[in-house]
Write a protein that holds these residues in place. Structure first.
Motif, PDB file in Angstrom:
ATOM      1  N   GLU A  97       0.827  -1.216   0.000  1.00 51.31           N
ATOM      2  CA  GLU A  97       0.000   0.000   0.000  1.00 51.31           C
ATOM      3  C   GLU A  97       0.854   1.256   0.000  1.00 51.31           C
ATOM      4  OE1 GLU A  97      -3.698   0.693   1.347  1.00 51.31           O
ATOM      5  OE2 GLU A  97      -3.856  -0.858  -0.201  1.00 51.31           O
ATOM      6  N   GLU A  98       2.004   1.171   0.683  1.00 54.21           N
ATOM      7  CA  GLU A  98       2.811   2.377   0.901  1.00 54.21           C
ATOM      8  C   GLU A  98       4.101   2.421   0.095  1.00 54.21           C
ATOM      9  OE1 GLU A  98       1.806   4.973   2.496  1.00 54.21           O
ATOM     10  OE2 GLU A  98      -0.054   3.987   3.109  1.00 54.21           O
ATOM     11  N   ILE A  99       4.390   1.324  -0.611  1.00 54.60           N
ATOM     12  CA  ILE A  99       5.659   1.269  -1.346  1.00 54.60           C
ATOM     13  C   ILE A  99       5.399   0.933  -2.812  1.00 54.60           C
ATOM     14  CG2 ILE A  99       7.884   0.055  -1.535  1.00 54.60           C
ATOM     15  CD1 ILE A  99       7.788  -0.287   1.482  1.00 54.60           C
ATOM     16  N   LEU A 100       6.106   1.640  -3.694  1.00 60.60           N
ATOM     17  CA  LEU A 100       5.874   1.420  -5.123  1.00 60.60           C
ATOM     18  C   LEU A 100       7.177   1.632  -5.892  1.00 60.60           C
ATOM     19  CD1 LEU A 100       4.225   4.560  -6.743  1.00 60.60           C
ATOM     20  CD2 LEU A 100       5.218   4.595  -4.474  1.00 60.60           C
ATOM     21  N   MET A 101       7.159   1.234  -7.165  1.00 54.10           N
ATOM     22  CA  MET A 101       8.270   1.577  -8.041  1.00 54.10           C
ATOM     23  C   MET A 101       8.043   3.046  -8.403  1.00 54.10           C
ATOM     24  SD  MET A 101       9.747  -1.242  -8.078  1.00 54.10           S
ATOM     25  CE  MET A 101      11.101  -0.921  -9.220  1.00 54.10           C
ATOM     26  N   ARG A 102       9.062   3.887  -8.231  1.00 52.51           N
ATOM     27  CA  ARG A 102       8.796   5.311  -8.438  1.00 52.51           C
ATOM     28  C   ARG A 102       8.317   5.561  -9.864  1.00 52.51           C
ATOM     29  NH1 ARG A 102      14.935   7.844  -8.391  1.00 52.51           N
ATOM     30  NH2 ARG A 102      15.648   6.786 -10.274  1.00 52.51           N
ATOM     31  N   THR A 103       7.356   6.461  -9.986  1.00 51.13           N
ATOM     32  CA  THR A 103       6.767   6.739 -11.295  1.00 51.13           C
ATOM     33  C   THR A 103       7.455   7.906 -11.974  1.00 51.13           C
ATOM     34  OG1 THR A 103       5.163   8.158 -10.220  1.00 51.13           O
ATOM     35  CG2 THR A 103       4.500   5.873 -10.635  1.00 51.13           C
ATOM     36  N   HIS A 104       8.266   8.620 -11.214  1.00 44.66           N
ATOM     37  CA  HIS A 104       9.028   9.746 -11.758  1.00 44.66           C
ATOM     38  C   HIS A 104      10.227  10.006 -10.855  1.00 44.66           C
ATOM     39  CE1 HIS A 104       5.992  12.630  -9.513  1.00 44.66           C
ATOM     40  NE2 HIS A 104       6.393  11.640  -8.763  1.00 44.66           N
ATOM     41  N   THR A 105      11.117  10.891 -11.283  1.00 41.73           N
ATOM     42  CA  THR A 105      12.286  11.182 -10.443  1.00 41.73           C
ATOM     43  C   THR A 105      12.001  12.322  -9.465  1.00 41.73           C
ATOM     44  OG1 THR A 105      13.098  12.371 -12.391  1.00 41.73           O
ATOM     45  CG2 THR A 105      14.184  10.289 -11.861  1.00 41.73           C
ATOM     46  N   SER A 106      10.776  12.849  -9.501  1.00 43.59           N
ATOM     47  CA  SER A 106      10.443  13.966  -8.607  1.00 43.59           C
ATOM     48  C   SER A 106      10.576  13.667  -7.106  1.00 43.59           C
ATOM     49  CB  SER A 106       9.043  14.487  -8.920  1.00 43.59           C
ATOM     50  OG  SER A 106       8.947  14.828 -10.278  1.00 43.59           O
ATOM     51  N   PRO A 107      10.384  12.405  -6.638  1.00 39.62           N
ATOM     52  CA  PRO A 107      10.575  12.183  -5.194  1.00 39.62           C
ATOM     53  C   PRO A 107      11.972  12.587  -4.713  1.00 39.62           C
ATOM     54  CG  PRO A 107      10.221  10.082  -6.365  1.00 39.62           C
ATOM     55  CD  PRO A 107       9.835  11.193  -7.290  1.00 39.62           C
ATOM     56  N   VAL A 108      12.942  12.607  -5.621  1.00 42.74           N
ATOM     57  CA  VAL A 108      14.298  12.999  -5.198  1.00 42.74           C
ATOM     58  C   VAL A 108      14.317  14.477  -4.785  1.00 42.74           C
ATOM     59  CG1 VAL A 108      16.752  12.849  -5.735  1.00 42.74           C
ATOM     60  CG2 VAL A 108      15.165  11.308  -6.871  1.00 42.74           C
ATOM     61  N   GLN A 109      13.454  15.270  -5.416  1.00 46.38           N
ATOM     62  CA  GLN A 109      13.307  16.679  -4.991  1.00 46.38           C
ATOM     63  C   GLN A 109      12.962  16.746  -3.517  1.00 46.38           C
ATOM     64  OE1 GLN A 109      10.265  19.185  -6.530  1.00 46.38           O
ATOM     65  NE2 GLN A 109      10.536  18.534  -8.650  1.00 46.38           N
ATOM     66  N   ALA A 110      11.874  16.018  -3.181  1.00 46.27           N
ATOM     67  CA  ALA A 110      11.345  16.078  -1.820  1.00 46.27           C
ATOM     68  C   ALA A 110      12.363  15.555  -0.818  1.00 46.27           C
ATOM     69  CB  ALA A 110      10.065  15.264  -1.741  1.00 46.27           C
ATOM     70  N   ARG A 111      12.998  14.425  -1.183  1.00 46.20           N
ATOM     71  CA  ARG A 111      13.995  13.838  -0.279  1.00 46.20           C
ATOM     72  C   ARG A 111      15.181  14.781  -0.071  1.00 46.20           C
ATOM     73  NH1 ARG A 111      14.116   8.695   1.331  1.00 46.20           N
ATOM     74  NH2 ARG A 111      12.568   7.258   0.501  1.00 46.20           N
ATOM     75  N   MET A 157      15.369  18.100  -0.427  1.00 42.83           N
ATOM     76  CA  MET A 157      15.025  19.287   0.371  1.00 42.83           C
ATOM     77  C   MET A 157      14.906  18.924   1.845  1.00 42.83           C
ATOM     78  SD  MET A 157      12.429  21.720  -1.736  1.00 42.83           S
ATOM     79  CE  MET A 157      11.445  20.570  -2.642  1.00 42.83           C
ATOM     80  N   GLU A 158      14.253  17.788   2.102  1.00 41.84           N
ATOM     81  CA  GLU A 158      14.080  17.368   3.492  1.00 41.84           C
ATOM     82  C   GLU A 158      15.445  17.186   4.169  1.00 41.84           C
ATOM     83  OE1 GLU A 158      10.752  14.405   4.653  1.00 41.84           O
ATOM     84  OE2 GLU A 158      12.643  13.299   4.789  1.00 41.84           O
ATOM     85  N   LYS A 159      16.367  16.581   3.437  1.00 42.99           N
ATOM     86  CA  LYS A 159      17.711  16.337   3.973  1.00 42.99           C
ATOM     87  C   LYS A 159      18.480  17.634   4.219  1.00 42.99           C
ATOM     88  CE  LYS A 159      19.864  12.153   2.513  1.00 42.99           C
ATOM     89  NZ  LYS A 159      20.328  11.620   1.256  1.00 42.99           N
ATOM     90  N   ARG A 160      18.300  18.604   3.315  1.00 42.00           N
ATOM     91  CA  ARG A 160      19.042  19.871   3.442  1.00 42.00           C
ATOM     92  C   ARG A 160      18.476  20.734   4.571  1.00 42.00           C
ATOM     93  NH1 ARG A 160      21.942  20.406  -1.830  1.00 42.00           N
ATOM     94  NH2 ARG A 160      22.441  18.204  -2.033  1.00 42.00           N
ATOM     95  N   ASN A 161      17.300  20.332   5.052  1.00 38.57           N
ATOM     96  CA  ASN A 161      16.810  20.923   6.292  1.00 38.57           C
ATOM     97  C   ASN A 161      16.628  22.434   6.222  1.00 38.57           C
ATOM     98  OD1 ASN A 161      15.925  20.439   8.769  1.00 38.57           O
ATOM     99  ND2 ASN A 161      17.928  20.032   9.726  1.00 38.57           N
ATOM    100  N   GLY A 162      15.998  22.901   5.173  1.00 39.79           N
ATOM    101  CA  GLY A 162      15.703  24.330   5.082  1.00 39.79           C
ATOM    102  C   GLY A 162      16.852  25.182   4.579  1.00 39.79           C
ATOM    103  N   LYS A 163      17.976  24.552   4.233  1.00 41.95           N
ATOM    104  CA  LYS A 163      19.143  25.339   3.783  1.00 41.95           C
ATOM    105  C   LYS A 163      19.112  25.570   2.278  1.00 41.95           C
ATOM    106  CE  LYS A 163      22.492  23.920   7.248  1.00 41.95           C
ATOM    107  NZ  LYS A 163      22.006  22.555   7.535  1.00 41.95           N
ATOM    108  N   ALA A 164      19.525  26.762   1.863  1.00 41.30           N
ATOM    109  CA  ALA A 164      19.564  27.095   0.442  1.00 41.30           C
ATOM    110  C   ALA A 164      20.981  27.574   0.096  1.00 41.30           C
ATOM    111  CB  ALA A 164      18.541  28.186   0.153  1.00 41.30           C
ATOM    112  N   PRO A 165      21.415  27.593  -1.136  1.00 42.98           N
ATOM    113  CA  PRO A 165      20.623  27.143  -2.293  1.00 42.98           C
ATOM    114  C   PRO A 165      20.646  25.623  -2.466  1.00 42.98           C
ATOM    115  CG  PRO A 165      22.797  27.888  -3.018  1.00 42.98           C
ATOM    116  CD  PRO A 165      22.758  28.092  -1.518  1.00 42.98           C
ATOM    117  N   VAL A 166      19.617  25.134  -3.158  1.00 43.31           N
ATOM    118  CA  VAL A 166      19.607  23.740  -3.610  1.00 43.31           C
ATOM    119  C   VAL A 166      19.674  23.794  -5.134  1.00 43.31           C
ATOM    120  CG1 VAL A 166      18.278  21.596  -3.705  1.00 43.31           C
ATOM    121  CG2 VAL A 166      18.080  23.079  -1.706  1.00 43.31           C
ATOM    122  N   LYS A 167      20.637  23.125  -5.716  1.00 44.11           N
ATOM    123  CA  LYS A 167      20.744  23.091  -7.193  1.00 44.11           C
ATOM    124  C   LYS A 167      21.123  21.677  -7.576  1.00 44.11           C
ATOM    125  CE  LYS A 167      22.802  26.403  -9.745  1.00 44.11           C
ATOM    126  NZ  LYS A 167      23.900  27.345 -10.123  1.00 44.11           N
TER     127      LYS A 167
END
Ligand code: DAH
Length: 352
Positions: free
Chosen positions: A165-179, A181-191
């Motif tokens: 229910e909670e795990i899938l083969m990723r459908t796009h590379t966009s989850p890497v964005q979320a991961r 940003m979460e890891k950088r913990n509010g720090k910028a810039p992210v590129k």
């Protein structure tokens, strides 16, 4: 006491047999015959019990001498046979150095790898980092963190392979964005850019494959504007398809960006006049993009009143198909060397 008649006859016969053994196998048989547990030398020992006690030690010693003589003879015959065999082998197994050698086939870089590396080079030059993600992903990062809650109708845009229910083969590379940003913990810039494989429940045809590749891009900082996005993608289009290319942004919808755009490049084949490659429109769609939705920033721990960002997602499969005139996406994944070897020629010409 001298050797008994029996002993000396046995010894003589043994020496004859040893020297008549034509190979190691025959020699082994002779060894068993004379020295084995049930061999003739052991047979001699059996007479011992019939002898008077005072003769026994000497008799035993003599049998041992016979045994030793036979052993020594076997050893030297063994050496001789081994030497003869080696010589024979050397004589018959001559290496013919004039025979032409077998050709080693040299492969070529896979067209998708070439395309991904070309795009990576461009973005590394612009100061981006390359980040990897997971192909087996949590529903949270694949959808929810990207502003796609469970009941969101836009989930239908990406038919998925679920594992649980909670795990899938990723459908796009966009989850890497979320991961990221979460890891950088509010720090910028992210590129960052994130290349990788993605999976969708599509029936395979000339333009669809259940597994394909994407490259995600994300920039987050203060004052990131739509014009930054446009300039970056213009550079990408020119670098991939030639300096004369122009881009066009069309309004679109993605849950993780607002506003969202679809990006087209002017057709590199007909230069905008209309042809089969651009389906007579003069434009070719190459990627989806937009300004990162405030919800996505906030969910990942970024203050959306302070930071803005842009993101894009492109398909190297489609880009490689356009660049190299490949008509069927399945060629990338069936590993037919006749297809792949054509890229050796591209490589030899030093082309991108
Ligand atoms: N993830 C989208 C897809 O697979 C592509 C995409 C669109 C990625 C817009 C983005 C974006 O980062 O901003 O269809």
């Amino acid at each position: 006491m001298v050797q008994t008649e029996e002993m000396s006859q046995l010894q003589q016969q043994a020496l004859i047999d040893i020297n008549e053994a034509a190979n190691e196998k025959e020699l082994q048989d002779v060894k068993v015959k004379y020295l084995g547990k049930k061999g003739s030398v052991s047979g001699l020992m059996k007479h011992m019990k019939d002898l008077p006690n005072e003769e026994k030690p000497q008799y035993g010693q003599q049998v041992n001498e016979v045994r030793q003589a036979i052993e020594t003879e076997i050893e030297s015959r063994q050496e001789l046979l081994a030497k003869e065999q080696l010589e024979q082998q050397l004589a018959t197994e001559k290496i013919d150095v004039t025979l032409p050698s077998r050709k080693m086939a040299i492969g070529a870089k896979h067209p998708l790898t070439r395309t991904i590396e070309e795009i990576e080079d461009l973005f590394l030059g612009l100061g981006y980092e390359i980040v990897d993600g997971y192909e087996v992903e949590q529903d949270y990062y694949n959808f929810e963190a990207l502003n796609l809650p469970k009941s969101h109708p836009a989930r239908d845009m990406q038919d998925s392979f679920y594992i649980t229910e909670e795990i899938l083969m990723r459908t796009h590379t966009s989850p890497v964005q979320a991961r990221t940003m979460e890891k950088r913990n509010g720090k910028a810039p992210v590129k960052i850019i994130c290349p990788g494989k993605v999976y969708r429940r599509d029936s395979d045809d000339a333009t669809h494959s259940h597994q394909f590749t994407q490259i995600e891009g994300l920039v987050v900082d203060e004052n990131i504007k739509m014009s930054d996005l446009k300039g970056t993608l213009e550079l990408l289009a020119k670098s991939l398809f030639g300096d004369e290319r122009e881009i066009r942004l069309r309004p679109s919808y993605f849950p993780f960006t607002e506003p969202s755009v679809e990006v087209d490049i002017s057709c590199f084949k007909c230069k905008g006049k209309g042809c089969n490659v651009c389906k007579h429109t003069g434009w070719i769609e190459i990627l989806g993009s937009g300004m990162v939705h405030p919800n996505v920033l906030e969910k990942a721990g970024y203050d959306s009143t302070k930071y803005t960002g842009f993101a894009f997602g492109m398909g190297p499969d489609r880009i490689a198909m356009l660049k190299y005139g490949i008509e069927d996406i399945r060629h990338f994944y069936t590993n037919d060397v006749r297809f792949l070897n054509q890229f050796k020629a591209v490589e030899d010409r030093g082309e991108q």
